[in-house]
Write a protein that holds these residues in place. Sequence first.
Motif, short mmCIF file in Angstrom:
data_model
loop_
_atom_site.label_atom_id
_atom_site.label_comp_id
_atom_site.label_asym_id
_atom_site.label_seq_id
_atom_site.Cartn_x
_atom_site.Cartn_y
_atom_site.Cartn_z
N MET A 48 0.84 -1.21 0.00
CA MET A 48 0.00 0.00 0.00
C MET A 48 0.87 1.25 0.00
SD MET A 48 -2.87 -1.07 2.81
CE MET A 48 -3.86 -2.54 2.63
N LEU A 49 1.92 1.23 0.82
CA LEU A 49 2.82 2.37 0.88
C LEU A 49 3.55 2.56 -0.45
CD1 LEU A 49 4.34 1.84 4.44
CD2 LEU A 49 2.85 3.71 3.75
N GLY A 50 3.92 1.42 -1.08
CA GLY A 50 4.63 1.50 -2.35
C GLY A 50 3.82 2.16 -3.45
N ASN A 51 2.51 2.07 -3.35
CA ASN A 51 1.65 2.72 -4.35
C ASN A 51 1.60 4.23 -4.17
OD1 ASN A 51 0.94 0.27 -5.53
ND2 ASN A 51 -0.78 -0.04 -4.13
N ARG A 56 12.84 4.55 -2.33
CA ARG A 56 13.28 3.23 -1.88
C ARG A 56 13.94 3.29 -0.50
NH1 ARG A 56 15.91 0.34 -7.29
NH2 ARG A 56 13.97 0.38 -8.56
N SER A 57 14.71 4.33 -0.26
CA SER A 57 15.39 4.45 1.04
C SER A 57 14.38 4.58 2.17
CB SER A 57 16.33 5.65 1.04
OG SER A 57 17.34 5.49 0.08
N ILE A 62 11.00 2.12 6.66
CA ILE A 62 9.70 1.71 7.20
C ILE A 62 9.69 0.19 7.42
CG2 ILE A 62 7.24 1.49 6.70
CD1 ILE A 62 7.97 4.25 7.54
N THR A 63 10.23 -0.56 6.47
CA THR A 63 10.26 -2.02 6.59
C THR A 63 11.08 -2.45 7.80
OG1 THR A 63 10.06 -2.24 4.19
CG2 THR A 63 10.83 -4.17 5.41
N LYS A 64 12.24 -1.84 8.00
CA LYS A 64 13.06 -2.17 9.16
C LYS A 64 12.35 -1.81 10.45
CE LYS A 64 17.60 -1.76 6.96
NZ LYS A 64 18.92 -1.02 6.95
N TRP A 65 11.67 -0.69 10.44
CA TRP A 65 10.96 -0.26 11.64
C TRP A 65 9.85 -1.25 12.00
CZ3 TRP A 65 5.89 1.52 12.47
CH2 TRP A 65 5.68 2.14 13.70
#
Length: 308
Positions: A48-51, A56-57, A62-65
Amino acid sequence: MDTGLGKGAKDAVSDLVFQLQYGQFGYIVEADVKSYFDSICHDKLIAMLGNRINDRSFMRLITKWLKAGILEPDGYVKHPVTGTPQGGIVSPVLSNLYLHVVLDEWFQDVVKPRMKGRAIMCRYADDWVCAFQYRDDARRFYNVVPKRLGRFNLEVEPSKTKIIRFSRFHSSRKRNRTFTFLGFEFYWFKDRKGIVRAKRRTAPAKQRVAIQRVRAWLKASRHLPKKQFFKGLKRKLIGHYNYYYVRGNSRAVWSFYCEVIKDAKKWLNRRSQRKSYTWEKFKRVLEYTKIPVPKPTEKRRLHQCALR
Protein backbone atom coordinates in the motif's frame (compact mmCIF):
# COMPACT_ATOMS: atom_id res chain seq x y z
CA MET A 1 -18.06 10.37 5.88
CA ASP A 2 -14.90 12.43 5.93
CA THR A 3 -14.41 14.66 8.96
CA GLY A 4 -11.46 16.35 7.30
CA LEU A 5 -7.86 17.02 8.23
CA GLY A 6 -7.08 18.43 11.64
CA LYS A 7 -10.31 17.19 13.19
CA GLY A 8 -10.69 14.85 16.12
CA ALA A 9 -12.92 12.14 17.54
CA LYS A 10 -15.51 14.64 18.79
CA ASP A 11 -15.85 16.04 15.27
CA ALA A 12 -16.55 12.54 13.95
CA VAL A 13 -19.17 12.03 16.66
CA SER A 14 -20.83 15.39 15.93
CA ASP A 15 -20.88 14.77 12.19
CA LEU A 16 -22.44 11.34 12.69
CA VAL A 17 -25.21 12.83 14.84
CA PHE A 18 -25.87 15.41 12.15
CA GLN A 19 -26.11 12.79 9.40
CA LEU A 20 -28.41 10.54 11.45
CA GLN A 21 -30.67 13.47 12.28
CA TYR A 22 -31.03 14.84 8.77
CA GLY A 23 -30.20 11.83 6.60
CA GLN A 24 -32.44 8.99 5.47
CA PHE A 25 -30.97 6.11 7.44
CA GLY A 26 -32.74 3.34 9.29
CA TYR A 27 -30.09 0.68 9.94
CA ILE A 28 -26.66 0.70 11.56
CA VAL A 29 -23.90 -1.85 11.09
CA GLU A 30 -21.71 -1.64 14.18
CA ALA A 31 -18.41 -3.49 13.75
CA ASP A 32 -15.12 -4.01 15.51
CA VAL A 33 -11.84 -5.42 14.21
CA LYS A 34 -10.37 -8.09 16.46
CA SER A 35 -6.86 -7.21 17.73
CA TYR A 36 -6.45 -4.76 14.87
CA PHE A 37 -3.04 -3.27 15.66
CA ASP A 38 -1.53 -6.75 16.12
CA SER A 39 -3.03 -8.16 12.90
CA ILE A 40 -1.84 -5.74 10.22
CA CYS A 41 -0.09 -7.67 7.46
CA HIS A 42 3.38 -6.20 6.86
CA ASP A 43 3.60 -7.27 3.21
CA LYS A 44 0.22 -5.77 2.32
CA LEU A 45 1.00 -2.58 4.24
CA ILE A 46 4.32 -2.20 2.41
CA ALA A 47 2.52 -2.72 -0.90
CA MET A 48 0.00 0.00 0.00
CA LEU A 49 2.82 2.37 0.88
CA GLY A 50 4.63 1.50 -2.35
CA ASN A 51 1.65 2.72 -4.35
CA ARG A 52 1.99 6.14 -2.73
CA ILE A 53 5.72 6.56 -2.01
CA ASN A 54 8.46 6.49 -4.65
CA ASP A 55 11.45 6.54 -2.33
CA ARG A 56 13.28 3.23 -1.88
CA SER A 57 15.39 4.45 1.04
CA PHE A 58 12.33 5.58 2.96
CA MET A 59 10.53 2.32 2.17
CA ARG A 60 13.48 0.30 3.49
CA LEU A 61 13.43 2.38 6.68
CA ILE A 62 9.70 1.71 7.20
CA THR A 63 10.26 -2.02 6.59
CA LYS A 64 13.06 -2.17 9.16
CA TRP A 65 10.96 -0.26 11.64
CA LEU A 66 8.07 -2.73 11.24
CA LYS A 67 10.40 -5.71 11.67
CA ALA A 68 12.29 -4.26 14.65
CA GLY A 69 12.52 -6.65 17.59
CA ILE A 70 10.51 -6.14 20.76
CA LEU A 71 12.21 -6.84 24.09
CA GLU A 72 9.92 -8.98 26.25
CA PRO A 73 9.97 -8.81 30.10
CA ASP A 74 11.80 -12.16 30.24
CA GLY A 75 14.65 -10.75 28.11
CA TYR A 76 13.62 -12.53 24.92
CA VAL A 77 13.57 -10.44 21.76
CA LYS A 78 10.45 -11.02 19.67
CA HIS A 79 10.47 -10.19 15.95
CA PRO A 80 6.86 -9.56 14.88
CA VAL A 81 5.59 -10.71 11.49
CA THR A 82 2.32 -8.77 11.74
CA GLY A 83 1.08 -5.60 13.44
CA THR A 84 2.60 -2.20 14.09
CA PRO A 85 4.76 -1.47 17.16
CA GLN A 86 2.57 -0.23 20.01
CA GLY A 87 3.54 3.31 20.99
CA GLY A 88 5.49 3.87 17.81
CA ILE A 89 5.54 7.40 16.43
CA VAL A 90 4.19 6.49 13.00
CA SER A 91 1.99 3.57 14.09
CA PRO A 92 -1.24 5.63 14.02
CA VAL A 93 -0.46 6.91 10.52
CA LEU A 94 0.34 3.47 9.11
CA SER A 95 -2.66 1.88 10.83
CA ASN A 96 -4.96 4.57 9.47
CA LEU A 97 -3.59 4.12 5.95
CA TYR A 98 -4.19 0.36 6.16
CA LEU A 99 -7.86 0.78 7.06
CA HIS A 100 -8.23 3.58 4.53
CA VAL A 101 -7.45 1.08 1.76
CA VAL A 102 -9.23 -1.88 3.37
CA LEU A 103 -12.45 -0.04 4.26
CA ASP A 104 -12.73 3.58 3.10
CA GLU A 105 -11.76 3.17 -0.56
CA TRP A 106 -13.61 -0.13 -0.84
CA PHE A 107 -16.77 1.35 0.66
CA GLN A 108 -16.64 4.34 -1.68
CA ASP A 109 -15.70 2.56 -4.89
CA VAL A 110 -17.34 -0.86 -4.49
CA VAL A 111 -20.01 -0.89 -1.78
CA LYS A 112 -21.90 2.37 -2.36
CA PRO A 113 -22.45 1.90 -6.11
CA ARG A 114 -24.16 -1.43 -5.33
CA MET A 115 -26.51 -0.05 -2.70
CA LYS A 116 -30.18 0.61 -3.51
CA GLY A 117 -30.43 3.44 -0.97
CA ARG A 118 -28.14 5.90 0.78
CA ALA A 119 -25.18 4.66 2.80
CA ILE A 120 -22.38 6.30 4.75
CA MET A 121 -19.35 5.11 6.70
CA CYS A 122 -17.99 7.08 9.65
CA ARG A 123 -14.53 5.97 10.77
CA TYR A 124 -12.02 7.36 13.21
CA ALA A 125 -8.83 5.28 13.65
CA ASP A 126 -9.99 1.66 14.07
CA ASP A 127 -13.48 2.57 15.33
CA TRP A 128 -16.16 2.69 12.61
CA VAL A 129 -19.88 2.36 11.93
CA CYS A 130 -21.97 2.35 8.77
CA ALA A 131 -25.50 3.67 8.27
CA PHE A 132 -27.89 2.41 5.59
CA GLN A 133 -31.27 3.49 4.33
CA TYR A 134 -32.52 -0.04 3.63
CA ARG A 135 -32.30 -3.27 5.60
CA ASP A 136 -31.25 -5.39 2.60
CA ASP A 137 -28.29 -3.11 1.96
CA ALA A 138 -27.23 -3.36 5.60
CA ARG A 139 -27.46 -7.16 5.51
CA ARG A 140 -25.46 -7.44 2.31
CA PHE A 141 -22.70 -5.28 3.78
CA TYR A 142 -22.81 -7.17 7.10
CA ASN A 143 -22.36 -10.49 5.28
CA VAL A 144 -19.53 -9.36 3.01
CA VAL A 145 -17.40 -7.28 5.40
CA PRO A 146 -15.80 -10.32 7.16
CA LYS A 147 -14.64 -11.60 3.75
CA ARG A 148 -13.21 -8.21 2.87
CA LEU A 149 -11.30 -7.98 6.15
CA GLY A 150 -10.10 -11.59 5.81
CA ARG A 151 -8.31 -10.70 2.57
CA PHE A 152 -6.09 -8.36 4.61
CA ASN A 153 -5.41 -10.65 7.58
CA LEU A 154 -8.11 -8.97 9.69
CA GLU A 155 -11.06 -10.49 11.54
CA VAL A 156 -14.25 -9.05 12.97
CA GLU A 157 -15.05 -9.40 16.66
CA PRO A 158 -18.37 -11.35 16.58
CA SER A 159 -19.59 -10.08 19.95
CA LYS A 160 -19.19 -6.45 18.82
CA THR A 161 -20.43 -6.75 15.25
CA LYS A 162 -24.17 -6.50 14.57
CA ILE A 163 -26.99 -4.89 12.60
CA ILE A 164 -29.21 -2.47 14.54
CA ARG A 165 -32.57 -1.02 13.58
CA PHE A 166 -31.93 2.64 14.31
CA SER A 167 -34.77 4.87 13.22
CA ARG A 168 -36.67 7.79 14.70
CA PHE A 169 -39.87 5.92 13.85
CA HIS A 170 -39.00 3.17 16.34
CA SER A 171 -37.83 5.45 19.16
CA SER A 172 -41.06 5.13 21.16
CA ARG A 173 -40.58 1.44 21.83
CA LYS A 174 -39.81 0.37 25.37
CA ARG A 175 -36.53 -1.31 24.45
CA ASN A 176 -34.94 1.44 22.42
CA ARG A 177 -32.08 0.40 20.15
CA THR A 178 -28.72 2.04 20.71
CA PHE A 179 -25.15 1.70 19.43
CA THR A 180 -21.77 2.99 20.59
CA PHE A 181 -19.08 4.87 18.69
CA LEU A 182 -15.93 6.50 20.07
CA GLY A 183 -17.08 6.21 23.68
CA PHE A 184 -20.59 7.59 23.08
CA GLU A 185 -23.90 5.78 23.05
CA PHE A 186 -26.30 6.98 20.32
CA TYR A 187 -30.06 6.95 20.80
CA TRP A 188 -33.28 8.71 19.76
CA PHE A 189 -35.05 11.10 22.10
CA LYS A 190 -38.26 13.12 21.80
CA ASP A 191 -37.73 16.70 22.97
CA ARG A 192 -40.24 19.06 24.60
CA LYS A 193 -41.59 20.11 21.22
CA GLY A 194 -42.26 16.50 20.28
CA ILE A 195 -39.40 16.39 17.78
CA VAL A 196 -37.44 13.13 17.77
CA ARG A 197 -33.73 13.87 17.76
CA ALA A 198 -30.52 11.84 17.48
CA LYS A 199 -28.67 12.12 20.77
CA ARG A 200 -25.42 10.88 22.33
CA ARG A 201 -24.36 10.23 25.89
CA THR A 202 -21.37 8.66 27.56
CA ALA A 203 -21.47 4.91 26.93
CA PRO A 204 -22.21 3.16 30.27
CA ALA A 205 -19.10 0.96 30.00
CA LYS A 206 -16.89 4.00 29.34
CA GLN A 207 -18.50 5.84 32.26
CA ARG A 208 -17.69 3.00 34.64
CA VAL A 209 -14.11 2.71 33.41
CA ALA A 210 -13.56 6.48 33.70
CA ILE A 211 -14.83 6.53 37.30
CA GLN A 212 -12.75 3.49 38.23
CA ARG A 213 -9.57 5.05 36.81
CA VAL A 214 -10.03 8.32 38.71
CA ARG A 215 -10.98 6.37 41.84
CA ALA A 216 -7.74 4.37 41.60
CA TRP A 217 -5.77 7.61 41.13
CA LEU A 218 -7.45 9.22 44.15
CA LYS A 219 -6.61 6.24 46.34
CA ALA A 220 -2.98 6.15 45.18
CA SER A 221 -2.54 9.95 45.43
CA ARG A 222 -4.19 10.68 48.78
CA HIS A 223 -0.79 11.04 50.45
CA LEU A 224 0.26 13.91 48.13
CA PRO A 225 0.39 17.52 49.40
CA LYS A 226 -3.08 19.00 49.08
CA LYS A 227 -2.04 21.57 46.49
CA GLN A 228 -0.63 18.84 44.26
CA PHE A 229 -3.59 16.55 44.93
CA PHE A 230 -6.19 19.12 43.88
CA LYS A 231 -4.13 20.15 40.86
CA GLY A 232 -4.14 16.55 39.66
CA LEU A 233 -7.86 16.21 40.38
CA LYS A 234 -8.54 19.34 38.34
CA ARG A 235 -6.68 17.88 35.35
CA LYS A 236 -8.68 14.65 35.56
CA LEU A 237 -11.99 16.48 35.57
CA ILE A 238 -11.14 18.92 32.79
CA GLY A 239 -9.90 16.07 30.59
CA HIS A 240 -13.21 14.28 30.98
CA TYR A 241 -15.27 17.45 30.37
CA ASN A 242 -13.29 18.33 27.25
CA TYR A 243 -14.25 15.09 25.57
CA TYR A 244 -17.59 14.03 26.98
CA TYR A 245 -19.46 17.25 27.77
CA VAL A 246 -21.34 17.66 24.50
CA ARG A 247 -24.90 18.88 24.06
CA GLY A 248 -27.37 16.41 25.55
CA ASN A 249 -24.82 14.65 27.76
CA SER A 250 -24.97 16.82 30.89
CA ARG A 251 -26.55 14.12 33.09
CA ALA A 252 -23.73 11.61 32.52
CA VAL A 253 -21.00 14.23 33.02
CA TRP A 254 -22.57 15.55 36.23
CA SER A 255 -22.89 11.97 37.47
CA PHE A 256 -19.16 11.49 36.81
CA TYR A 257 -18.36 14.72 38.67
CA CYS A 258 -20.46 13.77 41.72
CA GLU A 259 -18.89 10.32 41.98
CA VAL A 260 -15.36 11.72 41.71
CA ILE A 261 -15.96 14.47 44.28
CA LYS A 262 -17.52 11.97 46.70
CA ASP A 263 -14.49 9.68 46.36
CA ALA A 264 -12.06 12.59 46.70
CA LYS A 265 -13.62 13.54 50.04
CA LYS A 266 -13.55 9.94 51.21
CA TRP A 267 -9.86 9.39 50.48
CA LEU A 268 -8.78 12.75 51.87
CA ASN A 269 -10.58 11.89 55.11
CA ARG A 270 -8.50 8.70 55.30
CA ARG A 271 -5.20 10.54 55.34
CA SER A 272 -5.23 10.44 59.12
CA GLN A 273 -7.19 8.95 62.00
CA ARG A 274 -9.28 12.10 62.31
CA LYS A 275 -12.02 13.00 59.90
CA SER A 276 -10.67 16.10 58.13
CA TYR A 277 -13.65 17.29 56.12
CA THR A 278 -17.37 17.66 56.45
CA TRP A 279 -19.32 18.36 53.27
CA GLU A 280 -19.64 22.02 54.27
CA LYS A 281 -15.89 22.40 54.68
CA PHE A 282 -15.07 20.33 51.62
CA LYS A 283 -17.26 22.52 49.40
CA ARG A 284 -15.32 25.57 50.55
CA VAL A 285 -12.05 23.79 49.72
CA LEU A 286 -13.34 22.97 46.24
CA GLU A 287 -14.17 26.62 45.66
CA TYR A 288 -10.81 27.79 47.01
CA THR A 289 -8.85 25.32 44.83
CA LYS A 290 -11.04 26.23 41.83
CA ILE A 291 -12.10 22.66 41.08
CA PRO A 292 -14.26 23.11 37.96
CA VAL A 293 -17.87 22.00 37.76
CA PRO A 294 -19.05 20.56 34.43
CA LYS A 295 -19.51 23.06 31.63
CA PRO A 296 -20.22 22.37 27.94
CA THR A 297 -17.10 22.34 25.77
CA GLU A 298 -18.71 21.76 22.38
CA LYS A 299 -19.18 24.83 20.23
CA ARG A 300 -22.03 25.15 17.79
CA ARG A 301 -20.68 24.87 14.30
CA LEU A 302 -21.84 24.42 10.72
CA HIS A 303 -21.57 20.77 9.77
CA GLN A 304 -20.00 20.39 6.38
CA CYS A 305 -19.71 16.65 5.90
CA ALA A 306 -18.45 15.02 2.77
CA LEU A 307 -20.34 11.73 2.34
CA ARG A 308 -18.20 8.73 1.68
